[in-house]
Design a protein around this motif. Sequence first.
Motif, PDB file in Angstrom:
ATOM      1  N   PHE A  24       5.399  -2.178   1.166  1.00 14.88           N
ATOM      2  CA  PHE A  24       4.136  -2.930   1.719  1.00 14.88           C
ATOM      3  C   PHE A  24       2.897  -1.984   2.277  1.00 14.88           C
ATOM      4  O   PHE A  24       1.964  -2.548   2.061  1.00 14.88           O
ATOM      5  CB  PHE A  24       4.875  -3.584   3.074  1.00 14.88           C
ATOM      6  CG  PHE A  24       5.813  -4.781   2.489  1.00 14.88           C
ATOM      7  CD1 PHE A  24       5.066  -5.991   2.024  1.00 14.88           C
ATOM      8  CD2 PHE A  24       7.216  -4.750   2.853  1.00 14.88           C
ATOM      9  CE1 PHE A  24       5.917  -7.223   1.839  1.00 14.88           C
ATOM     10  CE2 PHE A  24       7.911  -5.971   2.434  1.00 14.88           C
ATOM     11  CZ  PHE A  24       7.306  -6.921   1.904  1.00 14.88           C
ATOM     12  N   THR A  28      -0.669  -2.686   0.682  1.00 16.69           N
ATOM     13  CA  THR A  28      -1.744  -2.838   1.663  1.00 16.69           C
ATOM     14  C   THR A  28      -3.085  -1.795   1.310  1.00 16.69           C
ATOM     15  O   THR A  28      -4.125  -2.207   1.171  1.00 16.69           O
ATOM     16  CB  THR A  28      -1.272  -2.506   3.118  1.00 16.69           C
ATOM     17  OG1 THR A  28      -0.255  -3.483   3.498  1.00 16.69           O
ATOM     18  CG2 THR A  28      -2.337  -2.324   3.985  1.00 16.69           C
ATOM     19  N   LYS A  39      -7.857   3.731   4.130  1.00 17.12           N
ATOM     20  CA  LYS A  39      -7.158   3.944   2.766  1.00 17.12           C
ATOM     21  C   LYS A  39      -6.581   5.329   2.354  1.00 17.12           C
ATOM     22  O   LYS A  39      -5.290   5.342   1.826  1.00 17.12           O
ATOM     23  CB  LYS A  39      -8.067   3.431   1.590  1.00 17.12           C
ATOM     24  CG  LYS A  39      -7.479   3.288   0.205  1.00 17.12           C
ATOM     25  CD  LYS A  39      -8.289   2.485  -0.694  1.00 17.12           C
ATOM     26  CE  LYS A  39      -7.708   2.244  -2.180  1.00 17.12           C
ATOM     27  NZ  LYS A  39      -8.547   1.394  -2.979  1.00 17.12           N
ATOM     28  N   TYR A  42      -3.303   5.770   4.331  1.00 14.17           N
ATOM     29  CA  TYR A  42      -2.385   5.068   3.944  1.00 14.17           C
ATOM     30  C   TYR A  42      -1.977   5.632   2.610  1.00 14.17           C
ATOM     31  O   TYR A  42      -0.658   5.700   2.492  1.00 14.17           O
ATOM     32  CB  TYR A  42      -3.025   3.616   3.757  1.00 14.17           C
ATOM     33  CG  TYR A  42      -3.118   2.497   4.737  1.00 14.17           C
ATOM     34  CD1 TYR A  42      -2.913   3.262   6.110  1.00 14.17           C
ATOM     35  CD2 TYR A  42      -3.767   1.417   4.669  1.00 14.17           C
ATOM     36  CE1 TYR A  42      -3.122   2.524   7.341  1.00 14.17           C
ATOM     37  CE2 TYR A  42      -3.819   0.733   5.867  1.00 14.17           C
ATOM     38  CZ  TYR A  42      -3.747   1.063   7.275  1.00 14.17           C
ATOM     39  OH  TYR A  42      -3.879   0.482   8.374  1.00 14.17           O
TER      40      TYR A  42
END
Length: 175
Positions: A24, A28, A39, A42
């Motif tokens: 997930f 995302t 970003k 992540y």
Amino acid sequence: MQRYTKTAMLLHWLIALLIISAFFLGLTMVAIPGFSPTKLKYFSWHKWLGVTVLALVAIRLLWRLANKPPAPLASIPPVQHKLAEGMHYLLYFLMFAAPISGYLFSSAAGVPVVYLKLIPLPVIIGPDPELKALLSTVHYVLVMTMAAAVVAHALAALKHHFFDRDVTLKRMLPF
């Protein structure tokens, strides 16, 4: 009722949680347009999850080789045992292949993997735009295949629990 060892259960559920989280988080991060600090953060977290999964799966495989799992239930038809065994082989392959392909993709993109901002992992391949594109596709296909296999695995466990009313699922539950 024969059960899996506590170590096997811990590794199973921890790896499952990490794989679902990485999946997930991956969805995302790629949905965020352009490059932003969020970003990039992540992407780092996603890589850390992948490296952690790879290490834990190696430990889990060694544990399984040293500690036999419970014997198959006699009430389950042999064809179902073969299907379950095949699914486990597929899941182990994917749990190794997906993180490795992601690591190679990152290397081909020229982005080093620094685990937890502390441990730089070796660069196996240098930056290569063509290989980057190929490895991106390979990683995507492996991850989506793993997602489908995980869902099938979970549905099979629920089928055994709710429809067949056997102890297949209970043998892997820590409670």
